[in-house]
Scaffold this motif. Sequence first.
Motif, PDB file in Angstrom:
ATOM      1  N   GLN A   2       0.816  -1.097  -0.019  1.00 39.57           N
ATOM      2  CA  GLN A   2       0.053   0.029  -0.079  1.00 39.57           C
ATOM      3  C   GLN A   2       0.873   1.405   0.204  1.00 39.57           C
ATOM      4  N   SER A  27      -3.378   0.145  -3.629  1.00 39.28           N
ATOM      5  CA  SER A  27      -3.531  -0.765  -2.614  1.00 39.28           C
ATOM      6  C   SER A  27      -4.102  -2.215  -3.240  1.00 39.28           C
ATOM      7  N   VAL A  29      -5.679  -4.173  -1.320  1.00 39.42           N
ATOM      8  CA  VAL A  29      -6.805  -4.805  -0.668  1.00 39.42           C
ATOM      9  C   VAL A  29      -7.811  -3.493  -0.305  1.00 39.42           C
ATOM     10  N   THR A  95      -1.455   0.194   6.108  1.00 39.48           N
ATOM     11  CA  THR A  95      -0.792  -1.096   5.425  1.00 39.48           C
ATOM     12  C   THR A  95      -1.082  -2.330   5.715  1.00 39.48           C
ATOM     13  N   GLY A  96      -0.690  -3.336   4.912  1.00 40.47           N
ATOM     14  CA  GLY A  96      -0.989  -4.661   5.344  1.00 40.47           C
ATOM     15  C   GLY A  96      -0.716  -5.080   6.656  1.00 40.47           C
ATOM     16  N   ASN A  98      -1.294  -3.125   9.226  1.00 38.75           N
ATOM     17  CA  ASN A  98      -1.948  -2.455   9.899  1.00 38.75           C
ATOM     18  C   ASN A  98      -1.183  -1.130  10.736  1.00 38.75           C
TER      19      ASN A  98
END
Lengths: 112, 115
Positions: A2, A27, A29, A95-96, A98
Amino acid sequence: AQSVTQLGSHVSVSEGALVLLRCNYSSSVPPYLFWYVQYPNQGLQLLLKYTSAATLVKGINGFEAEFKKSETSFHLTKPSAHMSDAAEYFCAVRTGANNLFFGTGTRLTVIP
Amino acid sequence: DSGVTQTPKHLITATGQRVTLRCSPRSGDLSVYWYQQSLDQGLQFLIQYYNGEERAKGNILERFSAQQFPDLHSELNLSSLELGDSALYFCASSVVGLESGNTQYFGPGTRLTVL
């Protein structure tokens, strides 16, 4: 991964004019997106956030942002600039892992 | 006022020294994050703790370390300081992580100057 990109490191507007600060995200996700403001010699204050609910998000101090998936954008706007809006504005994405990935910031100058 | 406190506000030290920055999260927040803000690198995530355990690491140098204590306050230790470590160091806290769209609340920062 991200990331966010803020277009324009400096933006100047006249008092009473529209404020538009640009942020594009990347991103893999569904993103959570944030705008923070930093006044001189202060910490960061949350203006607003998008967490997959309404695409038009209203924040504090009259700011709002619209999440546009087709354009991968989350631009910050305010209809009428006030002298007190002069500050640095940061766009961020979750971000992935968190935490937050921040853009490089946009310094807003308001001309009287 | 975000409710996150950081001490000291300013720190001036010499190269090679070691310093400790302290952060108290908002009441009830279990997660603490550390960020570094510098002119050349911008705002970078360093490390996250959740309820005393390290949860995520970002661009944190090996000379830097952190911990979160049972009362949930956190300390960031910077050692063998170099001129390039001069920056604003922010602490942030959130209830848990960002999984549910929780907000990170930022403290006022500690400005570190290495001479």
